[in-house]
Design an enzyme around this catalytic site. Structure first.
Site, PDB file in Angstrom:
ATOM      1  N   ASP A  90      67.395 -34.383 102.431  1.00  0.00           N
ATOM      2  CA  ASP A  90      67.250 -35.143 101.200  1.00  0.00           C
ATOM      3  C   ASP A  90      68.075 -34.394 100.150  1.00  0.00           C
ATOM      4  O   ASP A  90      68.395 -33.217 100.330  1.00  0.00           O
ATOM      5  CB  ASP A  90      65.769 -35.219 100.807  1.00  0.00           C
ATOM      6  N   ARG A 127      57.781 -39.595 101.414  1.00  0.00           N
ATOM      7  CA  ARG A 127      58.645 -40.662 101.944  1.00  0.00           C
ATOM      8  C   ARG A 127      59.769 -40.108 102.812  1.00  0.00           C
ATOM      9  O   ARG A 127      60.183 -40.743 103.771  1.00  0.00           O
ATOM     10  CB  ARG A 127      59.159 -41.558 100.831  1.00  0.00           C
ATOM     11  N   ARG A 174      65.829 -47.718 102.197  1.00  0.00           N
ATOM     12  CA  ARG A 174      65.092 -46.861 101.255  1.00  0.00           C
ATOM     13  C   ARG A 174      63.968 -46.128 101.969  1.00  0.00           C
ATOM     14  O   ARG A 174      63.089 -46.730 102.562  1.00  0.00           O
ATOM     15  CB  ARG A 174      64.534 -47.690 100.102  1.00  0.00           C
ATOM     16  N   THR A 215      69.777 -39.912 100.847  1.00  0.00           N
ATOM     17  CA  THR A 215      69.129 -39.860  99.547  1.00  0.00           C
ATOM     18  C   THR A 215      68.880 -41.245  98.952  1.00  0.00           C
ATOM     19  O   THR A 215      69.758 -42.109  98.994  1.00  0.00           O
ATOM     20  CB  THR A 215      69.981 -38.991  98.575  1.00  0.00           C
ATOM     21  N   ASN A 216      67.677 -41.446  98.436  1.00  0.00           N
ATOM     22  CA  ASN A 216      67.381 -42.648  97.653  1.00  0.00           C
ATOM     23  C   ASN A 216      67.990 -42.455  96.269  1.00  0.00           C
ATOM     24  O   ASN A 216      67.757 -41.421  95.644  1.00  0.00           O
ATOM     25  CB  ASN A 216      65.868 -42.850  97.501  1.00  0.00           C
ATOM     26  N   ASP A 242      67.908 -34.661  96.053  1.00  0.00           N
ATOM     27  CA  ASP A 242      67.215 -34.193  94.848  1.00  0.00           C
ATOM     28  C   ASP A 242      65.906 -33.493  95.210  1.00  0.00           C
ATOM     29  O   ASP A 242      65.059 -34.055  95.903  1.00  0.00           O
ATOM     30  CB  ASP A 242      66.929 -35.371  93.913  1.00  0.00           C
ATOM     31  N   ASP A 280      62.471 -35.947  86.659  1.00  0.00           N
ATOM     32  CA  ASP A 280      61.706 -37.190  86.512  1.00  0.00           C
ATOM     33  C   ASP A 280      62.526 -38.251  85.783  1.00  0.00           C
ATOM     34  O   ASP A 280      62.242 -39.440  85.899  1.00  0.00           O
ATOM     35  CB  ASP A 280      60.394 -36.937  85.764  1.00  0.00           C
ATOM     36  N   CYS A 282      64.413 -53.344 101.193  1.00  0.00           N
ATOM     37  CA  CYS A 282      65.526 -53.000 102.082  1.00  0.00           C
ATOM     38  C   CYS A 282      65.018 -52.058 103.179  1.00  0.00           C
ATOM     39  O   CYS A 282      63.941 -51.479 103.061  1.00  0.00           O
ATOM     40  CB  CYS A 282      66.631 -52.310 101.285  1.00  0.00           C
ATOM     41  N   ASP A 293      65.586 -31.491  90.868  1.00  0.00           N
ATOM     42  CA  ASP A 293      65.193 -32.875  90.643  1.00  0.00           C
ATOM     43  C   ASP A 293      64.832 -33.064  89.173  1.00  0.00           C
ATOM     44  O   ASP A 293      64.608 -32.099  88.449  1.00  0.00           O
ATOM     45  CB  ASP A 293      63.994 -33.218  91.531  1.00  0.00           C
TER      46      ASP A 293
END
Length: 180
Positions: free
Chosen positions: A7, A129, A100, A50-51, A9, A17, A97, A15
């Site tokens: 992943d 996730r 994601r 990555t999302n 972030d 918010d 989708c 990362d």
């Protein structure tokens, strides 16, 4: 072929918010670039999944995302590492989708592109996730405590067999040592 999915972030870079929206906001986590270099020098392929719903939200555009990834590639290369591919989901959570995370679409795509079985892949992430996306396909979920990882660990409910490490460097060291 040895391969790891990361992943972005909270694993490679800090990362936020408020989303990471520009190259200036893309700041590597301590030792994360060295961890990718460890993988590369041990003969592993490194792929980022990555999302990036900030695209759909209009918080940044493709040019900004490409610039962030160019910075990531440059800094990883300077550290002696290589990222072999970056896949991203530009959609919002309610777009339904398959790409994601926690859905496994990106993991399936990576496995198909590189000709590997998804159940042979570890995925290192900082959120539930991330772990669910790989666990659904029988791969190895790995949680790092950086980014949102500490909160994810506190909440519990991790997929069975999830490995937990302080950071990407510790996870990389473990995977490389175990594979030799």
């Amino acid at each position: 072929m040895k391969m790891v999915i990361l992943d972005r972030d909270g694993v490679i870079n800090r990362d936020s918010d408020d989303f990471v929206k520009s190259p200036a906001e893309w700041v590597p986590i301590d030792k994360s670039l060295d961890a990718i270099a460890l993988f590369t020098q041990a003969g592993w392929k490194v792929v980022v999944a990555t999302n990036q719903s900030g695209l759909a939200r209009g918080l940044f555009d493709m040019a900004a995302l490409n610039a962030m990834h160019a910075k990531m590639h440059r800094l990883v290369n300077q550290a002696g590492g290589r990222i072999d591919a970056v896949l991203f989901c530009p959609h919002m959570a309610d777009d339904d989708c398959d790409c994601r995370k926690p859905r496994p679409g990106m993991v399936r795509e990576i496995a198909a592109r590189f000709g590997v079985k998804p159940e042979t892949l570890p995925l290192i992430g900082d959120s539930l996730r991330d772990l669910e996306a790989i666990a659904e396909l029988g791969g190895q979920p790995i949680l790092v405590k950086t980014g949102k990882g500490g909160k994810t660990l506190q909440k519990g409910g991790l997929p069975e067999g999830t490995l937990v490490f302080e950071d990407l460097y510790a996870a990389a060291s473990y995977l490389i040592d175990r594979s030799q």
